[in-house]
Scaffold this motif. Sequence first.
Motif, mmCIF file in Angstrom:
data_model
loop_
_atom_site.group_PDB
_atom_site.id
_atom_site.type_symbol
_atom_site.label_atom_id
_atom_site.label_comp_id
_atom_site.label_asym_id
_atom_site.label_seq_id
_atom_site.Cartn_x
_atom_site.Cartn_y
_atom_site.Cartn_z
ATOM 1 N N GLY A 206 0.805 -1.214 0.000
ATOM 2 C CA GLY A 206 0.000 0.000 0.000
ATOM 3 C C GLY A 206 0.835 1.261 0.000
ATOM 4 N N VAL A 207 0.296 2.302 -0.629
ATOM 5 C CA VAL A 207 1.021 3.564 -0.766
ATOM 6 C C VAL A 207 1.275 4.221 0.585
ATOM 7 N N GLU A 208 0.470 3.892 1.589
ATOM 8 C CA GLU A 208 0.672 4.464 2.925
ATOM 9 C C GLU A 208 2.027 4.090 3.519
ATOM 10 N N HIS A 209 2.595 2.995 3.034
ATOM 11 C CA HIS A 209 3.872 2.516 3.558
ATOM 12 C C HIS A 209 5.050 2.910 2.672
ATOM 13 N N ALA A 210 4.787 3.655 1.613
ATOM 14 C CA ALA A 210 5.865 4.080 0.722
ATOM 15 C C ALA A 210 6.826 5.003 1.459
ATOM 16 N N GLU A 211 8.116 4.855 1.167
ATOM 17 C CA GLU A 211 9.124 5.694 1.797
ATOM 18 C C GLU A 211 10.289 5.925 0.841
ATOM 19 N N ALA A 212 10.836 7.108 0.882
ATOM 20 C CA ALA A 212 11.895 7.499 -0.053
ATOM 21 C C ALA A 212 13.159 6.679 0.121
#
Length: 290
Positions: A130-136
């Motif tokens: 999920g995009v909520e867990h995306a990180e740079a």
Amino acid sequence: MFEQLGLIGCGLMGGSFALAMKKAGLVKRVVGYSKSPSTTDRARQLGVIDVEAPSALLAAAGADIVLLAVPVAATEATLKAIKHLVTPQMLIMDVGSTKADVVQAARRALRDQVGSFVPAHPITGREVSGVEHAEAELYSGRQVILTPTERTLTAQLQRASDIWTALGCRVSSMSPESHDAAFAAVSHLPHVLAFSMMNSIIGQSNGDEFLSLAGPGFRDFTRIAASDPKVWRDILLANRDELLAQSKLFRQALHAIEQAMEQGNAQALEDMLTLASETRAHWRMGAKRK
């Protein structure tokens, strides 16, 4: 710097790539599309993408770099959806965990424009999606395997390598077939074992009680069993031949340990455990065994 990233698939992997590209100053604008409109909307709210696209085609429109972050089984349909916009100047990459099937899908879908496609596999991820867990920082310090074909344009391969390097990755190349053989052993089979371990326990009448007593070792061993079932269904089916070969080798190794136990052969058992223990103790992620 790229003018526009067309992001097709705004989940963990795709979202993290967009954030990493933004943080590194490598892209001015990100246009994103996901099969679920709510995901695309959430990606925009979180600043992962700048503009929502209603289709994969419109996400790729005007882009000079396109990233496919979709299940490997969706690769061909996704590439067919954007093929009319693909030019030799457009760089297209994916982040799939299997490569031979992805390359074949790209050949069928893109035909004469397949040279713009650089298959990539970043060796990273999380058990959550999920995009909520995306990180740079998801890709920073990780390996990225590129699997170019004989038709991959040299300029696009170099651009792909430069991008991943700029994101802090260690980049290497290998054939799609060699990639799939290797990752059947070190990634796909471990997931099968973790899924199987969980199923073997919950299938027992005392399974819930056993799980309540489990500690850190069990937690660490089975962590990847929490991975997305649909994603892993596609990966296991796509790489089934190599995976079944590795499964056979694993069963042989397991049988050897079982046999030593049945025979009460302490020395043989200790020798096998010692080999595994010492190899694991000296193993470092990304380092080749001497």
